[in-house]
Scaffold this motif. Structure first.
Motif, short mmCIF file in Angstrom:
data_model
loop_
_atom_site.label_atom_id
_atom_site.label_comp_id
_atom_site.label_asym_id
_atom_site.label_seq_id
_atom_site.Cartn_x
_atom_site.Cartn_y
_atom_site.Cartn_z
N LEU A 93 7.12 12.52 1.03
CA LEU A 93 6.15 11.59 0.47
C LEU A 93 5.22 12.30 -0.50
O LEU A 93 4.71 13.37 -0.22
CB LEU A 93 5.31 10.97 1.59
CG LEU A 93 6.07 10.11 2.59
CD1 LEU A 93 5.15 9.71 3.72
CD2 LEU A 93 6.63 8.89 1.92
N ASP A 95 1.72 11.67 -3.14
CA ASP A 95 0.59 10.76 -3.33
C ASP A 95 0.92 9.75 -4.43
O ASP A 95 1.54 10.05 -5.42
CB ASP A 95 -0.66 11.54 -3.72
CG ASP A 95 -1.27 12.26 -2.53
OD1 ASP A 95 -1.06 11.80 -1.39
OD2 ASP A 95 -1.93 13.29 -2.75
N SER A 96 0.50 8.56 -4.23
CA SER A 96 0.79 7.50 -5.21
C SER A 96 -0.49 6.75 -5.55
O SER A 96 -1.54 6.96 -4.95
CB SER A 96 1.83 6.55 -4.64
OG SER A 96 1.32 5.91 -3.49
N TYR A 98 -0.82 3.43 -5.35
CA TYR A 98 -0.77 2.08 -4.79
C TYR A 98 -2.12 1.70 -4.21
O TYR A 98 -3.00 2.54 -4.01
CB TYR A 98 0.30 1.99 -3.70
CG TYR A 98 1.70 2.04 -4.24
CD1 TYR A 98 2.29 0.91 -4.76
CD2 TYR A 98 2.41 3.22 -4.24
CE1 TYR A 98 3.58 0.95 -5.25
CE2 TYR A 98 3.70 3.28 -4.74
CZ TYR A 98 4.27 2.14 -5.23
OH TYR A 98 5.53 2.19 -5.72
N ARG A 99 -2.22 0.45 -3.86
CA ARG A 99 -3.47 -0.08 -3.29
C ARG A 99 -3.74 0.51 -1.91
O ARG A 99 -3.05 1.39 -1.43
CB ARG A 99 -3.38 -1.59 -3.23
CG ARG A 99 -3.34 -2.20 -4.59
CD ARG A 99 -3.31 -3.71 -4.47
NE ARG A 99 -3.30 -4.31 -5.78
CZ ARG A 99 -2.23 -4.52 -6.51
NH1 ARG A 99 -1.05 -4.19 -6.06
NH2 ARG A 99 -2.32 -5.06 -7.70
N PHE A 101 -3.32 -0.51 1.08
CA PHE A 101 -2.23 -0.60 2.06
C PHE A 101 -1.26 0.56 1.90
O PHE A 101 -0.86 1.19 2.89
CB PHE A 101 -1.49 -1.93 1.92
CG PHE A 101 -0.28 -2.04 2.80
CD1 PHE A 101 -0.42 -2.25 4.16
CD2 PHE A 101 0.99 -1.92 2.27
CE1 PHE A 101 0.69 -2.34 4.98
CE2 PHE A 101 2.10 -2.00 3.07
CZ PHE A 101 1.96 -2.22 4.43
N ALA A 102 -0.87 0.84 0.69
CA ALA A 102 0.07 1.91 0.44
C ALA A 102 -0.53 3.27 0.82
O ALA A 102 0.17 4.12 1.36
CB ALA A 102 0.50 1.91 -1.02
N LEU A 103 -1.82 3.47 0.55
CA LEU A 103 -2.46 4.73 0.92
C LEU A 103 -2.55 4.89 2.44
O LEU A 103 -2.32 5.98 2.98
CB LEU A 103 -3.86 4.82 0.30
CG LEU A 103 -3.89 5.01 -1.22
CD1 LEU A 103 -5.33 4.91 -1.73
CD2 LEU A 103 -3.28 6.33 -1.59
N THR A 104 -2.85 3.81 3.13
CA THR A 104 -2.90 3.86 4.59
C THR A 104 -1.52 4.15 5.16
O THR A 104 -1.37 4.99 6.06
CB THR A 104 -3.45 2.52 5.15
OG1 THR A 104 -4.73 2.28 4.57
CG2 THR A 104 -3.56 2.56 6.65
N LEU A 105 -0.52 3.44 4.65
CA LEU A 105 0.85 3.68 5.10
C LEU A 105 1.28 5.12 4.80
O LEU A 105 1.91 5.78 5.63
CB LEU A 105 1.80 2.69 4.41
CG LEU A 105 3.26 2.78 4.80
CD1 LEU A 105 3.43 2.41 6.26
CD2 LEU A 105 4.09 1.87 3.92
N HIS A 106 0.89 5.63 3.65
CA HIS A 106 1.21 7.00 3.26
C HIS A 106 0.60 8.00 4.25
O HIS A 106 1.26 8.93 4.70
CB HIS A 106 0.68 7.24 1.84
CG HIS A 106 0.87 8.63 1.35
ND1 HIS A 106 -0.12 9.58 1.43
CD2 HIS A 106 1.93 9.24 0.78
CE1 HIS A 106 0.31 10.70 0.92
NE2 HIS A 106 1.56 10.53 0.52
#
Length: 150
Positions: A93, A95-96, A98-99, A101-106
């Motif tokens: 993975l 870093d991206s 994304y909003r 949600f994506a950061l939390t999922l990451h």
């Protein structure tokens, strides 16, 4: 100039009808390696689930057990032969932008991967064996539960 006669009176070639990109190349077998790999992969999945009656939960547990054993052997060999140990979470993975949600999922996935790597590396042998046994028990229970709806 005469236009070529096409099957069923089509105006455009099939490649253009299918989008003209990579998907069309795969469907029409213009990229034979990718098309063959997809066919073999789908045939293997069909064989596992329909012929062998393998269960999704059991398959996931067995894949996780195999992955953990490979990481364990790799980590043990790295200590013995002065190789670099596996660095899986940073490879999987990145870093991206994304909003939320994506950061939390990451963050959650990185945490899970780092824990799996820690357990599989053999730093805590008791936890490693407990994890392997737990995954094996879940796979045995999962083999008696059908996860495919019919």
């Amino acid at each position: 100039m005469d236009t070529p006669t096409r099957l069923f009176g089509r105006q455009r070639p099939i490649h253009a009808v299918l989008g003209g990109g990579k998907v069309a190349n795969v469907v029409l077998w213009k990229d034979a390696k990718v098309s063959g790999a997809i066919l073999i992969g789908i045939a293997a999945i069909w064989f596992l689930f329909e012929v062998v009656k393998y269960n999704l939960v059991t398959l996931l547990c067995h894949l996780t057990i195999t992955t953990m054993l490979i990481i364990f052997i790799w980590s043990s060999a790295a200590q013995s032969f002065n190789w670099s140990p596996p660095n899986i979470p940073s490879i999987m993975l990145q870093d991206s932008t994304y909003r939320e949600f994506a950061l939390t999922l990451h963050r959650k996935l990185n945490y899970i991967f780092s824990n799996v790597l820690y357990v599989a590396s053999g730093y805590d042998p008791k936890l490693f064996l407990l994890t392997i046994v737990s995954l094996w028990i879940i796979s045995v229970i999962g083999s008696s539960i059908s996860s495919v709806l019919r």
